[in-house]
Motif scaffolding. Structure first.
Motif, PDB file in Angstrom:
ATOM      1  N   PRO A  10       0.809  -1.223   0.000  1.00  0.00           N
ATOM      2  CA  PRO A  10       0.000   0.000   0.000  1.00  0.00           C
ATOM      3  C   PRO A  10       0.843   1.275   0.000  1.00  0.00           C
ATOM      4  N   VAL A  11       2.124   1.158   0.294  1.00  0.00           N
ATOM      5  CA  VAL A  11       2.985   2.346   0.330  1.00  0.00           C
ATOM      6  C   VAL A  11       3.072   2.975  -1.062  1.00  0.00           C
ATOM      7  N   ILE A  12       3.067   2.164  -2.095  1.00  0.00           N
ATOM      8  CA  ILE A  12       3.134   2.689  -3.463  1.00  0.00           C
ATOM      9  C   ILE A  12       1.910   3.541  -3.759  1.00  0.00           C
ATOM     10  N   GLY A  13       0.746   3.085  -3.336  1.00  0.00           N
ATOM     11  CA  GLY A  13      -0.472   3.865  -3.525  1.00  0.00           C
ATOM     12  C   GLY A  13      -0.417   5.189  -2.786  1.00  0.00           C
ATOM     13  N   TYR A  14       0.096   5.170  -1.561  1.00  0.00           N
ATOM     14  CA  TYR A  14       0.235   6.406  -0.798  1.00  0.00           C
ATOM     15  C   TYR A  14       1.206   7.363  -1.472  1.00  0.00           C
ATOM     16  N   LEU A  15       2.267   6.828  -2.029  1.00  0.00           N
ATOM     17  CA  LEU A  15       3.231   7.685  -2.724  1.00  0.00           C
ATOM     18  C   LEU A  15       2.630   8.305  -3.982  1.00  0.00           C
ATOM     19  N   VAL A  16       1.821   7.534  -4.691  1.00  0.00           N
ATOM     20  CA  VAL A  16       1.163   8.069  -5.891  1.00  0.00           C
ATOM     21  C   VAL A  16       0.212   9.191  -5.501  1.00  0.00           C
ATOM     22  N   TRP A  17      -0.594   8.980  -4.456  1.00  0.00           N
ATOM     23  CA  TRP A  17      -1.508  10.031  -4.007  1.00  0.00           C
ATOM     24  C   TRP A  17      -0.744  11.261  -3.519  1.00  0.00           C
ATOM     25  N   ALA A  18       0.344  11.058  -2.806  1.00  0.00           N
ATOM     26  CA  ALA A  18       1.157  12.180  -2.347  1.00  0.00           C
ATOM     27  C   ALA A  18       1.728  12.953  -3.528  1.00  0.00           C
ATOM     28  N   ALA A  19       2.163  12.246  -4.558  1.00  0.00           N
ATOM     29  CA  ALA A  19       2.693  12.906  -5.751  1.00  0.00           C
ATOM     30  C   ALA A  19       1.601  13.700  -6.472  1.00  0.00           C
ATOM     31  N   PHE A  21      -1.215  15.014  -5.123  1.00  0.00           N
ATOM     32  CA  PHE A  21      -1.535  16.200  -4.339  1.00  0.00           C
ATOM     33  C   PHE A  21      -0.381  17.197  -4.352  1.00  0.00           C
ATOM     34  N   GLY A  22       0.851  16.710  -4.352  1.00  0.00           N
ATOM     35  CA  GLY A  22       2.004  17.599  -4.455  1.00  0.00           C
ATOM     36  C   GLY A  22       2.003  18.363  -5.767  1.00  0.00           C
ATOM     37  N   ALA A  23       1.688  17.673  -6.855  1.00  0.00           N
ATOM     38  CA  ALA A  23       1.623  18.335  -8.164  1.00  0.00           C
ATOM     39  C   ALA A  23       0.513  19.378  -8.182  1.00  0.00           C
ATOM     40  N   LEU A  24      -0.607  19.080  -7.541  1.00  0.00           N
ATOM     41  CA  LEU A  24      -1.703  20.044  -7.460  1.00  0.00           C
ATOM     42  C   LEU A  24      -1.280  21.291  -6.685  1.00  0.00           C
ATOM     43  N   VAL A  26       1.815  22.389  -6.256  1.00  0.00           N
ATOM     44  CA  VAL A  26       2.820  23.099  -7.057  1.00  0.00           C
ATOM     45  C   VAL A  26       2.133  23.919  -8.144  1.00  0.00           C
ATOM     46  N   TRP A  27       1.124  23.319  -8.812  1.00  0.00           N
ATOM     47  CA  TRP A  27       0.363  24.029  -9.855  1.00  0.00           C
ATOM     48  C   TRP A  27      -0.285  25.282  -9.273  1.00  0.00           C
ATOM     49  N   GLU A  28      -0.916  25.137  -8.102  1.00  0.00           N
ATOM     50  CA  GLU A  28      -1.569  26.276  -7.459  1.00  0.00           C
ATOM     51  C   GLU A  28      -0.547  27.336  -7.060  1.00  0.00           C
ATOM     52  N   GLY A  29       0.589  26.904  -6.538  1.00  0.00           N
ATOM     53  CA  GLY A  29       1.625  27.850  -6.142  1.00  0.00           C
ATOM     54  C   GLY A  29       2.167  28.632  -7.326  1.00  0.00           C
ATOM     55  N   ILE A  30       2.420  27.941  -8.428  1.00  0.00           N
ATOM     56  CA  ILE A  30       2.905  28.635  -9.633  1.00  0.00           C
ATOM     57  C   ILE A  30       1.860  29.627 -10.126  1.00  0.00           C
ATOM     58  N   GLY A  31       0.592  29.214 -10.099  1.00  0.00           N
ATOM     59  CA  GLY A  31      -0.474  30.104 -10.541  1.00  0.00           C
ATOM     60  C   GLY A  31      -0.605  31.335  -9.662  1.00  0.00           C
ATOM     61  N   LEU A  32      -0.386  31.177  -8.354  1.00  0.00           N
ATOM     62  CA  LEU A  32      -0.481  32.327  -7.450  1.00  0.00           C
ATOM     63  C   LEU A  32       0.725  33.249  -7.564  1.00  0.00           C
ATOM     64  N   VAL A  33       1.914  32.681  -7.769  1.00  0.00           N
ATOM     65  CA  VAL A  33       3.120  33.500  -7.892  1.00  0.00           C
ATOM     66  C   VAL A  33       3.122  34.267  -9.210  1.00  0.00           C
ATOM     67  N   ARG A  34       2.661  33.623 -10.272  1.00  0.00           N
ATOM     68  CA  ARG A  34       2.644  34.252 -11.596  1.00  0.00           C
ATOM     69  C   ARG A  34       1.253  34.795 -11.901  1.00  0.00           C
ATOM     70  N   SER A  35       0.731  35.628 -11.024  1.00  0.00           N
ATOM     71  CA  SER A  35      -0.644  36.106 -11.168  1.00  0.00           C
ATOM     72  C   SER A  35      -0.836  37.007 -12.393  1.00  0.00           C
ATOM     73  N   GLY A  36       0.226  37.622 -12.891  1.00  0.00           N
ATOM     74  CA  GLY A  36       0.107  38.485 -14.066  1.00  0.00           C
ATOM     75  C   GLY A  36      -0.006  37.707 -15.364  1.00  0.00           C
ATOM     76  N   ASP A  37       0.455  36.464 -15.366  1.00  0.00           N
ATOM     77  CA  ASP A  37       0.388  35.640 -16.579  1.00  0.00           C
ATOM     78  C   ASP A  37      -1.017  35.063 -16.746  1.00  0.00           C
ATOM     79  N   ALA A  38      -1.174  34.332 -17.803  1.00  0.00           N
ATOM     80  CA  ALA A  38      -2.443  33.653 -18.059  1.00  0.00           C
ATOM     81  C   ALA A  38      -2.427  32.246 -17.472  1.00  0.00           C
TER      82      ALA A  38
END
Length: 84
Positions: A10-19, A21-24, A26-38
């Motif tokens: 089950p550790v593999i499944g937890y790692l996939v879910w963590a990855a 959510f981590g990607a989500l 990171v996406w949100e962080g990039i979108g907030l930092v680059r608020s002037g872009d599209a």
């Protein structure tokens, strides 16, 4: 046979879910930092979907599906017949 082998790790499944959510995050962080872009944030995306009634119903159905599979589906003790 493959499902039994995957269920033993089950550790593999937890790692996939963590990855995921981590990607989500990171996406949100990039979108907030680059608020002037599209570059859209998650709230921008959800706002675009919720603009239409069909989008609201689709998100509501997704919310119910996730809730069912997360909280209810695995709780067999709630679905048992009282004395049996």
């Amino acid at each position: 046979m493959v499902a039994m082998a995957a269920a033993g790790h089950p550790v593999i499944g937890y790692l996939v879910w963590a990855a995921l959510f981590g990607a989500l995050f990171v996406w949100e962080g990039i979108g907030l930092v680059r608020s002037g872009d599209a570059f859209p944030t998650l709230s921008d995306t959800l706002g675009a979907v919720m603009r239409y009634p069909a989008g609201r119903w689709a998100l509501f159905a997704l919310w119910l599906w996730v809730g069912w599979h997360t909280f209810i589906r695995g709780w067999h003790f709630l679905l048992r017949d009282g004395g049996h």
